[in-house]
Write a protein that holds these residues in place. Structure first.
Motif, short mmCIF file in Angstrom:
data_model
loop_
_atom_site.label_atom_id
_atom_site.label_comp_id
_atom_site.label_asym_id
_atom_site.label_seq_id
_atom_site.Cartn_x
_atom_site.Cartn_y
_atom_site.Cartn_z
N LEU A 157 25.68 -17.92 25.81
CA LEU A 157 25.69 -19.31 25.34
C LEU A 157 24.26 -19.83 25.16
O LEU A 157 23.98 -20.60 24.23
CB LEU A 157 26.47 -20.19 26.30
N ALA A 158 23.35 -19.41 26.04
CA ALA A 158 21.95 -19.83 25.92
C ALA A 158 21.35 -19.28 24.63
O ALA A 158 20.61 -19.98 23.92
CB ALA A 158 21.15 -19.36 27.13
N MET A 159 21.66 -18.03 24.30
CA MET A 159 21.16 -17.44 23.05
C MET A 159 21.76 -18.15 21.85
O MET A 159 21.07 -18.42 20.86
CB MET A 159 21.49 -15.95 23.02
N PHE A 160 23.04 -18.50 21.93
CA PHE A 160 23.69 -19.27 20.87
C PHE A 160 22.99 -20.62 20.68
O PHE A 160 22.70 -21.04 19.56
CB PHE A 160 25.18 -19.47 21.23
N LEU A 161 22.71 -21.29 21.78
CA LEU A 161 22.03 -22.59 21.73
C LEU A 161 20.64 -22.43 21.12
O LEU A 161 20.25 -23.19 20.22
CB LEU A 161 21.95 -23.18 23.14
N MET A 162 19.89 -21.45 21.59
CA MET A 162 18.53 -21.24 21.09
C MET A 162 18.55 -20.88 19.60
O MET A 162 17.73 -21.37 18.82
CB MET A 162 17.82 -20.16 21.89
N ASN A 163 19.51 -20.05 19.20
CA ASN A 163 19.62 -19.67 17.79
C ASN A 163 19.87 -20.90 16.91
O ASN A 163 19.30 -21.02 15.82
CB ASN A 163 20.75 -18.65 17.63
N ASN A 164 20.70 -21.81 17.38
CA ASN A 164 20.97 -23.03 16.61
C ASN A 164 19.76 -23.95 16.56
O ASN A 164 19.48 -24.58 15.54
CB ASN A 164 22.20 -23.75 17.16
N ILE A 165 19.03 -24.03 17.66
CA ILE A 165 17.80 -24.83 17.65
C ILE A 165 16.80 -24.24 16.67
O ILE A 165 16.18 -24.95 15.88
CB ILE A 165 17.21 -24.94 19.08
N TRP A 166 16.64 -22.91 16.69
CA TRP A 166 15.74 -22.27 15.73
C TRP A 166 16.17 -22.56 14.30
O TRP A 166 15.35 -22.85 13.44
CB TRP A 166 15.75 -20.76 15.94
N GLY A 167 17.48 -22.46 14.07
CA GLY A 167 17.98 -22.73 12.72
C GLY A 167 17.66 -24.15 12.27
O GLY A 167 17.24 -24.38 11.13
N MET A 168 17.84 -25.10 13.18
CA MET A 168 17.51 -26.49 12.85
C MET A 168 16.02 -26.63 12.56
O MET A 168 15.61 -27.36 11.65
CB MET A 168 17.93 -27.42 13.99
N ARG A 169 15.20 -25.93 13.34
CA ARG A 169 13.75 -26.02 13.15
C ARG A 169 13.32 -25.40 11.83
O ARG A 169 12.39 -25.86 11.19
CB ARG A 169 13.03 -25.36 14.33
N VAL A 170 13.98 -24.33 11.41
CA VAL A 170 13.66 -23.72 10.12
C VAL A 170 14.16 -24.62 8.98
O VAL A 170 13.49 -24.80 7.97
CB VAL A 170 14.26 -22.30 10.01
N MET A 171 15.33 -25.24 9.18
CA MET A 171 15.90 -26.13 8.16
C MET A 171 14.99 -27.31 7.85
O MET A 171 15.06 -27.87 6.76
CB MET A 171 17.25 -26.68 8.63
N CYS A 172 14.15 -27.71 8.81
CA CYS A 172 13.32 -28.90 8.60
C CYS A 172 12.45 -28.75 7.37
O CYS A 172 12.06 -29.75 6.75
CB CYS A 172 12.47 -29.20 9.83
N LYS A 173 12.15 -27.51 6.97
CA LYS A 173 11.31 -27.29 5.79
C LYS A 173 12.00 -27.81 4.51
O LYS A 173 11.34 -28.14 3.55
CB LYS A 173 10.99 -25.81 5.63
N SER A 174 13.34 -27.87 4.54
CA SER A 174 14.06 -28.35 3.36
C SER A 174 14.41 -29.83 3.46
O SER A 174 15.17 -30.35 2.66
CB SER A 174 15.33 -27.53 3.14
N LYS A 175 13.87 -30.50 4.49
CA LYS A 175 14.08 -31.93 4.70
C LYS A 175 15.56 -32.31 4.70
O LYS A 175 16.03 -33.08 3.86
CB LYS A 175 13.31 -32.75 3.67
N PRO A 176 16.33 -31.78 5.67
CA PRO A 176 17.76 -32.09 5.72
C PRO A 176 18.00 -33.56 6.10
O PRO A 176 17.14 -34.19 6.71
CB PRO A 176 18.28 -31.16 6.81
N ASP A 177 19.16 -34.06 5.73
CA ASP A 177 19.49 -35.45 6.06
C ASP A 177 20.09 -35.53 7.46
O ASP A 177 20.54 -34.52 8.03
CB ASP A 177 20.45 -36.04 5.02
N ARG A 178 20.10 -36.73 8.01
CA ARG A 178 20.59 -36.96 9.37
C ARG A 178 22.05 -36.51 9.54
O ARG A 178 22.40 -35.90 10.54
CB ARG A 178 20.45 -38.44 9.73
N LYS A 179 22.88 -36.80 8.54
CA LYS A 179 24.30 -36.45 8.65
C LYS A 179 24.48 -34.93 8.79
O LYS A 179 25.28 -34.47 9.61
CB LYS A 179 25.06 -36.97 7.42
#
Length: 195
Positions: A157-179
């Motif tokens: 579960l910790a790896m799942f959580l970290m993977n999702n945080i990484w994904g969110m951090r990579v997504m920031c380059k595309s300027k995702p919206d709050r929703k």
């Protein structure tokens, strides 16, 4: 007897961090670091050896800050599941507000350097293992409190959580919206609570 340095080392490393974070390791020159820190090239080399030496200290300082924030989060009085939710929402909100447009320095460095510099890649992987252990401890807290089933593997579960945080951090380059980001956070929280 050599004179002691006339600068604050952590401040110099913080100034260098801003440059590496903005430009990446490969595009950052020693000249950029000299300009950002105010140190002369000779002082920079004497203090850190080379560009990689200062970058390794940047990695240490950056990751110490994030690990310390997880430790502080664990020590707060709120339920652990709420701490996880708050951490994810803070990351999402920082991205939308523009406070985190550069992404995660560790993730950026892994993407840029993991195939080219084994020493840097090993340092980054070491921190990621420590971060995963911190998340596993937070998840174990939530399991003890009954918000995540105790039979579930907290390391997975910790790896799942970290993977999702990484994904969110990579997504920031595309300027995702709050929703979109809040939808990701909601999905992660549902998955953590799922039977």
């Amino acid at each position: 007897m050599p004179r002691p340095p006339e600068y604050d080392r952590d401040e110099v490393v913080s100034q260098a961090m801003a440059v590496f974070w903005e430009q990446g390791y490969g595009k950052t020159s020693v000249g950029d670091l000299v300009e950002a820190t105010g140190l002369q090239p000779g002082s920079l080399y004497a203090a850190f050896g080379n560009k990689k030496g200062i970058f390794l200290e940047v990695i240490d300082l950056y990751n110490k800050g994030f690990l310390d924030s997880i430790r502080t989060l664990r020590e707060s009085a709120t339920p652990a599941i709420g701490k996880i939710d708050a951490l994810l929402r803070r990351i999402a909100d920082d991205q939308v507000s523009g406070n985190d447009e550069r992404g995660c320095l560790t993730v950026n460095a892994l993407l840029e350097l993991s195939q080219h510099d084994l020493e840097i890649a090993d340092r980054l992987r070491s921190y990621n293992r420590r971060l995963c252990k911190s998340f596993a401890a937070l998840i174990a807290d939530a399991q003890r409190e009954g918000d995540i089933e105790a039979v579930r593997d907290n390391d997975a579960l910790a790896m799942f959580l970290m993977n999702n945080i990484w994904g969110m951090r990579v997504m920031c380059k595309s300027k995702p919206d709050r929703k979109s980001l809040r939808g990701i956070v909601d999905g992660v929280m549902v998955a953590l609570r799922a039977a």
